[in-house]
Motif scaffolding. Sequence first.
Motif, PDB file in Angstrom:
ATOM      1  N   GLY A   9       0.824  -1.225   0.000  1.00  0.00           N
ATOM      2  CA  GLY A   9       0.000   0.000   0.000  1.00  0.00           C
ATOM      3  C   GLY A   9       0.842   1.250   0.000  1.00  0.00           C
ATOM      4  N   LYS A  12       0.428   5.784  -1.584  1.00  0.00           N
ATOM      5  CA  LYS A  12      -0.097   7.000  -0.936  1.00  0.00           C
ATOM      6  C   LYS A  12       0.255   6.998   0.559  1.00  0.00           C
ATOM      7  N   GLY A  13       0.024   8.152   1.182  1.00  0.00           N
ATOM      8  CA  GLY A  13       0.049   8.256   2.639  1.00  0.00           C
ATOM      9  C   GLY A  13       1.339   7.794   3.304  1.00  0.00           C
ATOM     10  N   ASN A  34      -2.571  -1.425  -5.049  1.00  0.00           N
ATOM     11  CA  ASN A  34      -3.698  -2.204  -5.557  1.00  0.00           C
ATOM     12  C   ASN A  34      -4.501  -1.389  -6.563  1.00  0.00           C
ATOM     13  N   ALA A  59      -0.721  -5.647  -6.653  1.00  0.00           N
ATOM     14  CA  ALA A  59      -1.213  -6.880  -6.017  1.00  0.00           C
ATOM     15  C   ALA A  59      -2.164  -6.496  -4.898  1.00  0.00           C
ATOM     16  N   VAL A  61      -3.405  -7.349  -1.516  1.00  0.00           N
ATOM     17  CA  VAL A  61      -2.790  -8.183  -0.466  1.00  0.00           C
ATOM     18  C   VAL A  61      -3.733  -9.278   0.035  1.00  0.00           C
ATOM     19  N   THR A  62      -5.029  -9.150  -0.232  1.00  0.00           N
ATOM     20  CA  THR A  62      -5.953 -10.197   0.208  1.00  0.00           C
ATOM     21  C   THR A  62      -5.931 -11.411  -0.728  1.00  0.00           C
ATOM     22  N   ILE A  90      -7.179  -0.485   5.637  1.00  0.00           N
ATOM     23  CA  ILE A  90      -8.382   0.332   5.421  1.00  0.00           C
ATOM     24  C   ILE A  90      -9.007   0.627   6.781  1.00  0.00           C
ATOM     25  N   ARG A 106     -14.406  -7.399   4.942  1.00  0.00           N
ATOM     26  CA  ARG A 106     -13.429  -6.650   4.144  1.00  0.00           C
ATOM     27  C   ARG A 106     -12.304  -6.119   5.047  1.00  0.00           C
ATOM     28  N   VAL A 110      -8.415  -7.303   4.589  1.00  0.00           N
ATOM     29  CA  VAL A 110      -7.291  -6.426   4.212  1.00  0.00           C
ATOM     30  C   VAL A 110      -6.314  -6.301   5.376  1.00  0.00           C
ATOM     31  N   ILE A 138       2.367  -2.350  10.386  1.00  0.00           N
ATOM     32  CA  ILE A 138       1.776  -1.078  10.800  1.00  0.00           C
ATOM     33  C   ILE A 138       0.414  -1.352  11.438  1.00  0.00           C
ATOM     34  N   SER A 139       0.363  -1.101  12.743  1.00  0.00           N
ATOM     35  CA  SER A 139      -0.896  -1.222  13.484  1.00  0.00           C
ATOM     36  C   SER A 139      -1.431   0.186  13.700  1.00  0.00           C
ATOM     37  N   TYR A 153     -11.992  -1.822  13.025  1.00  0.00           N
ATOM     38  CA  TYR A 153     -10.611  -1.362  12.758  1.00  0.00           C
ATOM     39  C   TYR A 153      -9.723  -1.636  13.967  1.00  0.00           C
ATOM     40  N   PRO A 183       1.093   3.958  14.812  1.00  0.00           N
ATOM     41  CA  PRO A 183       1.022   5.426  14.780  1.00  0.00           C
ATOM     42  C   PRO A 183      -0.208   5.964  15.500  1.00  0.00           C
ATOM     43  N   THR A 188      -3.119  11.935   6.689  1.00  0.00           N
ATOM     44  CA  THR A 188      -3.247  11.228   5.394  1.00  0.00           C
ATOM     45  C   THR A 188      -4.728  11.205   5.017  1.00  0.00           C
ATOM     46  N   ASP A 189      -5.029  10.563   3.871  1.00  0.00           N
ATOM     47  CA  ASP A 189      -6.426  10.409   3.445  1.00  0.00           C
ATOM     48  C   ASP A 189      -7.274   9.746   4.525  1.00  0.00           C
TER      49      ASP A 189
HETATM   50  P1  NAD Z   1      -4.019   5.547   3.082  1.00  0.00           P
HETATM   51  O1  NAD Z   1      -5.443   5.219   2.837  1.00  0.00           O
HETATM   52  O2  NAD Z   1      -3.451   6.806   2.555  1.00  0.00           O
HETATM   53  O3  NAD Z   1      -3.068   4.354   2.621  1.00  0.00           O
HETATM   54  C1  NAD Z   1      -3.424   3.010   2.690  1.00  0.00           C
HETATM   55  C2  NAD Z   1      -2.969   2.358   1.411  1.00  0.00           C
HETATM   56  O4  NAD Z   1      -3.279   0.961   1.452  1.00  0.00           O
HETATM   57  C3  NAD Z   1      -3.705   2.952   0.194  1.00  0.00           C
HETATM   58  O5  NAD Z   1      -2.747   3.305  -0.796  1.00  0.00           O
HETATM   59  C4  NAD Z   1      -4.574   1.800  -0.265  1.00  0.00           C
HETATM   60  O6  NAD Z   1      -4.823   1.798  -1.651  1.00  0.00           O
HETATM   61  C5  NAD Z   1      -3.747   0.593   0.176  1.00  0.00           C
HETATM   62  N1  NAD Z   1      -4.550  -0.619   0.215  1.00  0.00           N
HETATM   63  C6  NAD Z   1      -5.801  -0.765   0.735  1.00  0.00           C
HETATM   64  N2  NAD Z   1      -6.243  -2.012   0.520  1.00  0.00           N
HETATM   65  C7  NAD Z   1      -5.251  -2.671  -0.158  1.00  0.00           C
HETATM   66  C8  NAD Z   1      -5.120  -3.989  -0.668  1.00  0.00           C
HETATM   67  N3  NAD Z   1      -6.113  -4.882  -0.528  1.00  0.00           N
HETATM   68  N4  NAD Z   1      -3.965  -4.333  -1.276  1.00  0.00           N
HETATM   69  C9  NAD Z   1      -2.952  -3.433  -1.424  1.00  0.00           C
HETATM   70  N5  NAD Z   1      -3.027  -2.165  -0.977  1.00  0.00           N
HETATM   71  C10 NAD Z   1      -4.169  -1.795  -0.354  1.00  0.00           C
HETATM   72  O7  NAD Z   1      -3.867   5.499   4.665  1.00  0.00           O
HETATM   73  P2  NAD Z   1      -2.603   5.726   5.605  1.00  0.00           P
HETATM   74  O8  NAD Z   1      -3.040   6.645   6.659  1.00  0.00           O
HETATM   75  O9  NAD Z   1      -1.372   6.002   4.832  1.00  0.00           O
HETATM   76  O10 NAD Z   1      -2.501   4.263   6.267  1.00  0.00           O
HETATM   77  C11 NAD Z   1      -1.379   3.413   6.152  1.00  0.00           C
HETATM   78  C12 NAD Z   1      -1.386   2.446   7.337  1.00  0.00           C
HETATM   79  O11 NAD Z   1      -1.232   3.191   8.553  1.00  0.00           O
HETATM   80  C13 NAD Z   1      -2.691   1.659   7.481  1.00  0.00           C
HETATM   81  O12 NAD Z   1      -2.407   0.338   7.861  1.00  0.00           O
HETATM   82  C14 NAD Z   1      -3.396   2.404   8.601  1.00  0.00           C
HETATM   83  O13 NAD Z   1      -4.294   1.580   9.280  1.00  0.00           O
HETATM   84  C15 NAD Z   1      -2.225   2.831   9.472  1.00  0.00           C
HETATM   85  N6  NAD Z   1      -2.484   3.963  10.359  1.00  0.00           N
HETATM   86  C16 NAD Z   1      -2.831   5.194   9.873  1.00  0.00           C
HETATM   87  C17 NAD Z   1      -3.052   6.236  10.770  1.00  0.00           C
HETATM   88  C18 NAD Z   1      -3.429   7.634  10.324  1.00  0.00           C
HETATM   89  O14 NAD Z   1      -3.779   8.453  11.171  1.00  0.00           O
HETATM   90  N7  NAD Z   1      -3.352   7.974   9.053  1.00  0.00           N
HETATM   91  C19 NAD Z   1      -2.932   6.017  12.143  1.00  0.00           C
HETATM   92  C20 NAD Z   1      -2.581   4.752  12.596  1.00  0.00           C
HETATM   93  C21 NAD Z   1      -2.351   3.739  11.692  1.00  0.00           C
END
Ligand code: NAD
Length: 245
Positions: A9, A12-13, A34, A59, A61-62, A90, A106, A110, A138-139, A153, A183, A188-189
């Motif tokens: 993933g 992004k982010g 993905n 790919a 990941v599921t 997600i 879902r 994921v 990443i939790s 979640y 984190p 991020t989004d």
């Molecule tokens: P994000 O939505 O910007 O990024 C998540 C990425 O995972 C996206 O690019 C998405 O397309 C990809 N993804 C989703 N399903 C997928 C699949 N089946 N196969 C491959 N890729 C897939 O969100 P983010 O904030 O960058 O999150 C990244 C990680 O950090 C996640 O695991 C999220 O739970 C964790 N996290 C985020 C925060 C936050 O505040 N943003 C806090 C704690 C943890």
Amino acid sequence: MNKTAIITGAAKGIGRAIAREFAMSGYNVCINYNTSEKEAKELCEELKKKGCNIIIFKADVTNRKEVDKMIDYVLGTYGKVDVLINNAGISEYKLFIDITQEEIQRMLNVNIVGVFNTTQAVLQKSMISRKDGTIINISSIWGMVGASLEVAYSTSKAAIIGMSKALAKELAPSNITVNVVAPGAISTDMLGALSKEDLKVLTEEIPLGKIGAVEDVAATVKFLASYEARYITGQVISPNGGLVI
Ligand code: NAD
């Protein structure tokens, strides 16, 4: 450096920042995506121009078959996998009584099965036979303390902590470390579901007084993959500005 990292993933982010950090530090990097092909290609081009060794691979990941193909492609290109960063995830903001069976499935697919798929594949295809490797999952702080409106979640992110601790024990004799980065609120989004008012309240609750940046998480992940972190396994490190202490 002749080390290879796969980041799921990573278009992004947080994943994008991790990919950038690792690539700029000299790792060969596979950016997994993905649906975000455009962003993955842009990042790949940007990093190639800077002289980085980058490949991208689509790919889900599921899907274990797609994951296997990705690992084979990385092994065909770089010969080994040193670091796996399970970042794809997600989230969903909903009352528990309103969440549907499909949404629960879902989320677990994921956020948990996806991590099982990539982890098992790199272990079977590279790390176990080489007796070397680093896995970073990443939790989230919500996996540590739970979040209202994010029961599924929080469940999935708590599972990642349990999985990582058990796997750390199982893999230590193979010289493979498994750690968790959990984190806090990171810009991020994923935070897009929160209203401006919610974000303001959240920010006020953070002792360091600001929402985290993706680079804050990337720096923690990079440290855990470094030689300096060689004696750390089965741990949860939480870049969260003091939100959870
Ligand atoms: P994000 O939505 O910007 O990024 C998540 C990425 O995972 C996206 O690019 C998405 O397309 C990809 N993804 C989703 N399903 C997928 C699949 N089946 N196969 C491959 N890729 C897939 O969100 P983010 O904030 O960058 O999150 C990244 C990680 O950090 C996640 O695991 C999220 O739970 C964790 N996290 C985020 C925060 C936050 O505040 N943003 C806090 C704690 C943890």
